[in-house]
Design a protein around this motif. Sequence first.
Motif, mmCIF file in Angstrom:
data_model
loop_
_atom_site.group_PDB
_atom_site.id
_atom_site.type_symbol
_atom_site.label_atom_id
_atom_site.label_comp_id
_atom_site.label_asym_id
_atom_site.label_seq_id
_atom_site.Cartn_x
_atom_site.Cartn_y
_atom_site.Cartn_z
ATOM 1 N N ASP A 169 32.756 9.784 13.725
ATOM 2 C CA ASP A 169 31.903 9.888 12.499
ATOM 3 C C ASP A 169 30.499 9.765 12.853
ATOM 4 O O ASP A 169 29.550 10.143 11.928
ATOM 5 C CB ASP A 169 32.241 8.895 11.557
ATOM 6 C CG ASP A 169 33.753 9.120 11.310
ATOM 7 O OD1 ASP A 169 34.341 10.254 11.244
ATOM 8 O OD2 ASP A 169 34.544 8.191 10.971
ATOM 9 N N SER A 170 30.040 8.970 13.785
ATOM 10 C CA SER A 170 28.683 8.605 14.198
ATOM 11 C C SER A 170 28.216 8.553 15.549
ATOM 12 O O SER A 170 28.790 8.005 16.411
ATOM 13 C CB SER A 170 28.506 6.981 13.595
ATOM 14 O OG SER A 170 27.205 6.778 13.946
ATOM 15 N N PHE A 171 27.383 9.891 15.818
ATOM 16 C CA PHE A 171 26.941 9.952 17.322
ATOM 17 C C PHE A 171 25.661 10.284 17.327
ATOM 18 O O PHE A 171 25.097 11.394 16.509
ATOM 19 C CB PHE A 171 28.072 11.188 17.735
ATOM 20 C CG PHE A 171 27.528 11.647 19.165
ATOM 21 C CD1 PHE A 171 27.984 11.021 20.283
ATOM 22 C CD2 PHE A 171 27.007 12.903 18.996
ATOM 23 C CE1 PHE A 171 27.493 11.621 21.307
ATOM 24 C CE2 PHE A 171 26.695 13.493 20.379
ATOM 25 C CZ PHE A 171 26.899 12.749 21.354
ATOM 26 N N GLY A 172 25.027 10.142 18.415
ATOM 27 C CA GLY A 172 23.632 10.582 18.620
ATOM 28 C C GLY A 172 22.558 10.131 17.783
ATOM 29 O O GLY A 172 22.622 8.813 17.232
ATOM 30 N N PRO A 173 21.131 10.403 18.151
ATOM 31 C CA PRO A 173 20.989 11.762 18.846
ATOM 32 C C PRO A 173 21.182 11.895 20.322
ATOM 33 O O PRO A 173 20.569 10.831 20.826
ATOM 34 C CB PRO A 173 19.754 12.131 18.260
ATOM 35 C CG PRO A 173 19.002 11.024 17.989
ATOM 36 C CD PRO A 173 20.199 9.916 17.756
ATOM 37 N N VAL A 174 21.533 12.815 20.818
ATOM 38 C CA VAL A 174 21.247 13.334 22.153
ATOM 39 C C VAL A 174 20.757 14.599 22.460
ATOM 40 O O VAL A 174 20.608 15.525 21.458
ATOM 41 C CB VAL A 174 22.656 13.210 22.949
ATOM 42 C CG1 VAL A 174 23.333 11.736 22.859
ATOM 43 C CG2 VAL A 174 23.730 14.260 22.599
ATOM 44 N N THR A 175 20.274 14.742 23.697
ATOM 45 C CA THR A 175 19.751 16.223 23.945
ATOM 46 C C THR A 175 20.684 16.872 24.891
ATOM 47 O O THR A 175 21.011 16.155 26.014
ATOM 48 C CB THR A 175 18.227 16.270 24.578
ATOM 49 O OG1 THR A 175 17.296 15.568 23.627
ATOM 50 C CG2 THR A 175 18.001 17.521 24.975
ATOM 51 N N VAL A 176 21.122 18.050 24.715
ATOM 52 C CA VAL A 176 21.938 18.545 25.851
ATOM 53 C C VAL A 176 21.132 18.970 26.958
ATOM 54 O O VAL A 176 20.295 19.789 26.902
ATOM 55 C CB VAL A 176 22.762 20.011 25.033
ATOM 56 C CG1 VAL A 176 23.783 20.764 25.988
ATOM 57 C CG2 VAL A 176 23.261 19.494 23.809
ATOM 58 N N PRO A 177 21.682 18.539 28.151
ATOM 59 C CA PRO A 177 20.911 18.841 29.408
ATOM 60 C C PRO A 177 21.132 20.355 29.792
ATOM 61 O O PRO A 177 21.895 21.177 29.353
ATOM 62 C CB PRO A 177 21.720 17.938 30.435
ATOM 63 C CG PRO A 177 22.206 17.025 29.731
ATOM 64 C CD PRO A 177 22.780 17.632 28.341
#
Length: 223
Positions: A169-177
Amino acid sequence: MKADLEWSNTVYFAGFVAAFVMFFFIQAFKIPSASMHNTLLEGDHLFVNKAAYGFRIPLTNIRFGQFEEIKPGDIIVFRFPAKDRQQQNCGGSQYGKDFVKRVIAMPGDTVQVINGRPWVNGKELPQQDYELYEDIERTPYFAEEDKAHYQQVWEEHQLDNYLGLYLRDSFGPVTVPENTYFVMGDNRDNSCDSRFWGPVPRENIKGKAWFIHWPLNRVRWIK
């Protein structure tokens, strides 16, 4: 003996052609879990178009003859991104296994999951008919303070070992490499996917899910 030789040549040639087609063009795949409900069901037998994203030269990551680009919404089959058998994800070792998921985000995109819903580049993605959600209590979204460490652990395919089901339910933020993709199962609350174990490298992608051929009442093109 002449008739036997002719029969042997026919069988050999047919086997060679079949092997060539299976190696370069088509892979048979059976859906093992419920993670792609309702698009793909357990027990569905499908063909994977291995030529869609380009032919791969054996023992290399070099591709040529690409018919289409990978894009959000594509359902792809890929080798799980584990470098050794000791890597633990989704409750065990997934080394060498094939997975099937839907592409959600592309290289360079920023991804979050808030209340179970995917956000890409700061915008919530419109909900699609193929998405399946359960009526359950959601974990409130909480962004990690150390974003660099969060990104690193995610890229190393170890985030689920730290945060577990919380990531649903709760993820990121991340940047897709670069040269990787963010994927999710259509059965969003019952899918172990990029939220938990990280991005899918381009070289791991085997092809595009193409056509369900069994059982007969499920025969259809895959969208």
